[in-house]
Write a protein that holds these residues in place. Structure first.
Motif, PDB file in Angstrom:
ATOM      1  N   ARG A 231      43.147  40.067  38.203  1.00 19.75           N
ATOM      2  CA  ARG A 231      42.604  39.344  37.044  1.00 19.75           C
ATOM      3  C   ARG A 231      43.677  38.493  36.382  1.00 19.75           C
TER       4      ARG A 231
ATOM      5  N   TRP B  53      38.176  38.648  30.008  1.00 13.46           N
ATOM      6  CA  TRP B  53      37.406  39.374  31.012  1.00 13.46           C
ATOM      7  C   TRP B  53      36.381  40.286  30.356  1.00 13.46           C
TER       8      TRP B  53
ATOM      9  N   SER C 272      33.639  43.525  30.627  1.00 10.05           N
ATOM     10  CA  SER C 272      33.657  44.825  31.290  1.00 10.05           C
ATOM     11  C   SER C 272      32.999  44.693  32.656  1.00 10.05           C
ATOM     12  N   PRO C 273      33.581  45.310  33.680  1.00  8.19           N
ATOM     13  CA  PRO C 273      32.993  45.189  35.020  1.00  8.19           C
ATOM     14  C   PRO C 273      31.628  45.860  35.090  1.00  8.19           C
TER      15      PRO C 273
ATOM     16  N   SER D  10      33.197  43.227  41.443  1.00 13.73           N
ATOM     17  CA  SER D  10      33.303  41.873  40.904  1.00 13.73           C
ATOM     18  C   SER D  10      33.519  41.913  39.398  1.00 13.73           C
ATOM     19  N   TRP D  11      34.007  40.787  38.845  1.00 11.54           N
ATOM     20  CA  TRP D  11      34.257  40.663  37.416  1.00 11.54           C
ATOM     21  C   TRP D  11      33.723  39.332  36.935  1.00 11.54           C
TER      22      TRP D  11
END
Length: 64
Positions: free
Chosen positions: A11, A34, A36-37, A42-43
């Motif tokens: 990231r 970013w 939260s996944p 994937s993000w």
């Protein structure tokens, strides 16, 4: 990046690439945040323009 790299490192590398490209081509600064996944594969991130609305309008024209 290798497939087994630490997610934080991946990231950070992606955020650096985005900020450098925007600075190079649009001469402005952005912040990559970013989310939260949703799963482990994937993000998703939000890219925010730093410096006010006038800079944002120069990057992405308003929709008609």
């Amino acid at each position: 990046m290798p497939a087994d790299v630490d997610p934080r490192e991946a990231r950070a590398a992606a955020a650096r690439m985005v900020t450098q490209l925007v600075r190079q081509f649009h001469e402005t600064d952005v912040d990559v945040v970013w989310e939260s996944p949703h799963d482990g594969r994937s993000w998703t991130a939000q890219v925010r323009v730093l410096g006010g609305a006038e800079k944002q309008s120069q990057l992405w024209p308003a929709a008609p």
